[in-house]
Design an enzyme around this catalytic site. Sequence first.
Site, mmCIF file in Angstrom:
data_model
loop_
_atom_site.group_PDB
_atom_site.id
_atom_site.type_symbol
_atom_site.label_atom_id
_atom_site.label_comp_id
_atom_site.label_asym_id
_atom_site.label_seq_id
_atom_site.Cartn_x
_atom_site.Cartn_y
_atom_site.Cartn_z
ATOM 1 N N ARG A 222 0.869 -1.177 0.000
ATOM 2 C CA ARG A 222 0.000 0.000 0.000
ATOM 3 C C ARG A 222 0.900 1.220 0.000
ATOM 4 O O ARG A 222 1.984 1.203 0.615
ATOM 5 C CB ARG A 222 -0.896 0.030 1.254
ATOM 6 C CG ARG A 222 -2.057 -0.939 1.225
ATOM 7 C CD ARG A 222 -3.135 -0.531 0.210
ATOM 8 N NE ARG A 222 -4.266 -1.411 0.200
ATOM 9 C CZ ARG A 222 -4.428 -2.442 -0.654
ATOM 10 N NH1 ARG A 222 -3.509 -2.714 -1.556
ATOM 11 N NH2 ARG A 222 -5.524 -3.169 -0.609
ATOM 12 N N GLU A 251 -3.608 7.584 -4.315
ATOM 13 C CA GLU A 251 -4.012 7.039 -5.627
ATOM 14 C C GLU A 251 -5.311 7.688 -6.089
ATOM 15 O O GLU A 251 -6.206 7.909 -5.254
ATOM 16 C CB GLU A 251 -4.180 5.520 -5.512
ATOM 17 C CG GLU A 251 -2.854 4.844 -5.264
ATOM 18 C CD GLU A 251 -2.959 3.330 -5.105
ATOM 19 O OE1 GLU A 251 -4.059 2.782 -5.348
ATOM 20 O OE2 GLU A 251 -1.962 2.721 -4.741
ATOM 21 N N HIS A 269 -1.326 0.562 -9.865
ATOM 22 C CA HIS A 269 -1.943 -0.416 -8.957
ATOM 23 C C HIS A 269 -2.575 -1.573 -9.741
ATOM 24 O O HIS A 269 -3.805 -1.765 -9.708
ATOM 25 C CB HIS A 269 -2.997 0.258 -8.063
ATOM 26 C CG HIS A 269 -3.311 -0.527 -6.824
ATOM 27 N ND1 HIS A 269 -3.637 0.033 -5.615
ATOM 28 C CD2 HIS A 269 -3.354 -1.872 -6.606
ATOM 29 C CE1 HIS A 269 -3.875 -0.902 -4.719
ATOM 30 N NE2 HIS A 269 -3.717 -2.079 -5.306
HETATM 31 P P1 NAP Z 1 -0.752 -11.565 4.911
HETATM 32 O O1 NAP Z 1 -0.751 -12.974 4.508
HETATM 33 O O2 NAP Z 1 -1.627 -11.128 6.029
HETATM 34 O O3 NAP Z 1 0.770 -11.154 5.232
HETATM 35 C C1 NAP Z 1 1.116 -9.960 5.826
HETATM 36 C C2 NAP Z 1 2.569 -10.025 6.297
HETATM 37 O O4 NAP Z 1 2.940 -8.724 6.776
HETATM 38 C C3 NAP Z 1 2.808 -11.012 7.433
HETATM 39 O O5 NAP Z 1 3.997 -11.694 7.184
HETATM 40 C C4 NAP Z 1 2.946 -10.126 8.674
HETATM 41 O O6 NAP Z 1 3.815 -10.777 9.590
HETATM 42 C C5 NAP Z 1 3.564 -8.871 8.063
HETATM 43 N N1 NAP Z 1 3.272 -7.658 8.839
HETATM 44 C C6 NAP Z 1 2.067 -7.216 9.242
HETATM 45 N N2 NAP Z 1 2.206 -6.094 9.951
HETATM 46 C C7 NAP Z 1 3.534 -5.819 9.988
HETATM 47 C C8 NAP Z 1 4.308 -4.791 10.603
HETATM 48 N N3 NAP Z 1 3.749 -3.793 11.314
HETATM 49 N N4 NAP Z 1 5.646 -4.825 10.435
HETATM 50 C C9 NAP Z 1 6.222 -5.829 9.719
HETATM 51 N N5 NAP Z 1 5.545 -6.826 9.129
HETATM 52 C C10 NAP Z 1 4.212 -6.825 9.277
HETATM 53 O O7 NAP Z 1 -1.141 -10.622 3.695
HETATM 54 P P2 NAP Z 1 -1.032 -10.928 2.121
HETATM 55 O O8 NAP Z 1 -2.182 -11.732 1.678
HETATM 56 O O9 NAP Z 1 0.351 -11.402 1.824
HETATM 57 O O10 NAP Z 1 -1.233 -9.437 1.537
HETATM 58 C C11 NAP Z 1 -0.396 -8.395 1.943
HETATM 59 C C12 NAP Z 1 -0.882 -7.059 1.420
HETATM 60 O O11 NAP Z 1 -0.541 -6.904 0.053
HETATM 61 C C13 NAP Z 1 -2.384 -6.817 1.436
HETATM 62 O O12 NAP Z 1 -2.875 -6.499 2.714
HETATM 63 C C14 NAP Z 1 -2.520 -5.665 0.469
HETATM 64 O O13 NAP Z 1 -2.402 -4.420 1.124
HETATM 65 C C15 NAP Z 1 -1.326 -5.852 -0.482
HETATM 66 N N6 NAP Z 1 -1.756 -6.223 -1.841
HETATM 67 C C16 NAP Z 1 -1.482 -5.397 -2.881
HETATM 68 C C17 NAP Z 1 -1.887 -5.754 -4.152
HETATM 69 C C18 NAP Z 1 -1.603 -4.877 -5.339
HETATM 70 O O14 NAP Z 1 -2.368 -4.899 -6.276
HETATM 71 N N7 NAP Z 1 -0.513 -4.148 -5.346
HETATM 72 C C19 NAP Z 1 -2.587 -6.927 -4.368
HETATM 73 C C20 NAP Z 1 -2.837 -7.755 -3.291
HETATM 74 C C21 NAP Z 1 -2.411 -7.382 -2.011
HETATM 75 P P3 NAP Z 1 3.750 -10.454 11.171
HETATM 76 O O15 NAP Z 1 2.307 -10.531 11.551
HETATM 77 O O16 NAP Z 1 4.607 -11.501 11.815
HETATM 78 O O17 NAP Z 1 4.310 -9.091 11.340
HETATM 79 C C1 8YV Z 2 -6.846 -4.703 -5.953
HETATM 80 C C2 8YV Z 2 -5.339 -5.133 -3.958
HETATM 81 O O1 8YV Z 2 -6.341 -3.603 -6.646
HETATM 82 O O2 8YV Z 2 -6.187 -7.195 -3.194
HETATM 83 C C3 8YV Z 2 -5.693 -6.110 -2.898
HETATM 84 O O3 8YV Z 2 -5.454 -5.786 -1.712
HETATM 85 O O4 8YV Z 2 -4.738 -4.137 -3.722
HETATM 86 C C4 8YV Z 2 -5.689 -5.432 -5.370
HETATM 87 O O5 8YV Z 2 -5.823 -6.776 -5.595
HETATM 88 C C5 8YV Z 2 -7.909 -4.105 -5.144
HETATM 89 O O6 8YV Z 2 -8.015 -4.483 -3.838
HETATM 90 C C6 8YV Z 2 -9.210 -4.232 -5.881
HETATM 91 O O7 8YV Z 2 -10.235 -3.816 -5.063
#
Ligand code: NAP
Ligand code: 8YV
Length: 311
Positions: A222, A251, A269
């Site tokens: 994010r 964004e 994004h």
């Molecule tokens: P997840 O499985 O919940 O993993 C989150 C990781 O972050 C865990 O390893 C957690 O470990 C760590 N974490 C949480 N808070 C932290 C902190 N304060 N300091 C350091 N590490 C921390 O989540 P995920 O499914 O991998 O998704 C992660 C994020 O990616 C989503 O929440 C979303 O914001 C983003 N995302 C972006 C896109 C895009 O389109 N760019 C798409 C999908 C997701 P600990 O709890 O041990 O700290």
């Molecule tokens: C999407 C994302 O852009 O899954 C997330 O957290 O950032 C992306 O997959 C978005 O959430 C669509 O609503």
Amino acid sequence: MPDLLQIGGITDDMRTRLEERFTIHKVGDDYPADAITHIVTNGHDGVPGPVLEACKNAKVAASYGVGYDAIDTDACVARGVLVTHTPDVLNEEVATTAIMLMLTSYRNFLSDEAHARSGAWERDGNAPLSRSADGRRVGILGLGRIGLAIADKLKAFGTDIHYHTRSAKDVPYTYHANLVDMAAAVDVIICITPGGPATHHLVNADVLNALGAEGTLINVSRGSVVDEAALVSALQDGRLGYAALDVFEEEPKIPDALKSMSNVVLLPHVGSATHETRAAMGNLVVDNLLSHLDTGRVVTPVPECAHLNPA
Ligand code: NAP
Ligand code: 8YV
């Protein structure tokens, strides 16, 4: 049929499936707030406070995305609204986006492509050499579902993998309890934590300085996770070498300073934005809503709402 409130866009496939079981109302229209039992939204629009307050009989808010920092889960729990999200189905896609950002940054493919397309190759000769992406030290900030998928894909590049999370995981990678220490130990940081207050500006000037003049910052988490003003100034001063970004603090606004830098790769994004992955995400959103209609349970509640999901 029960009444569903739509916040933001949904795909045609989602609409087709939802219309079979719900009467759909759109948030911009005049909708019957008291009748709304289900809400469909996304990770950008969330559920605005006034909408949550108006929909007194809402039971489920299903979000299209895994990150739900735009949703006030405390307020939802207080009103008994179960929030769902779309974990796992997008892990590989977002991991691929992170790897592509790293490869694009290291190998300079955007300027190489322009060199080929513009005729500069014929006119001026070969494009400048780039940096190899192989055998690098990469620090993954957030080793959850997507972070682990990134680590798996990085193995193909002979990467030395480091990570920082709040607690160490049972993985064969180098753990750093301190993010600045990890930044000093690696060539690249890939951010993939959730957004929200707990991770706000986790990547600050100290982290960027430690990553250094040859270092690369990649953000697919994010925009709020990185202090964007500190990032711009570190890049301008040459204290940080490169950045490759899919997400931004405001964004769809991207600071003009970033747009003008040739050592920066910018994406709008699109981490999960393929037909295949968005279809899987859409199906999971609808599965959550239909499962609630049929069984009273949802498939993928966010952790804060798990206790609202009947056993
Ligand atoms: P997840 O499985 O919940 O993993 C989150 C990781 O972050 C865990 O390893 C957690 O470990 C760590 N974490 C949480 N808070 C932290 C902190 N304060 N300091 C350091 N590490 C921390 O989540 P995920 O499914 O991998 O998704 C992660 C994020 O990616 C989503 O929440 C979303 O914001 C983003 N995302 C972006 C896109 C895009 O389109 N760019 C798409 C999908 C997701 P600990 O709890 O041990 O700290
Ligand atoms: C999407 C994302 O852009 O899954 C997330 O957290 O950032 C992306 O997959 C978005 O959430 C669509 O609503």
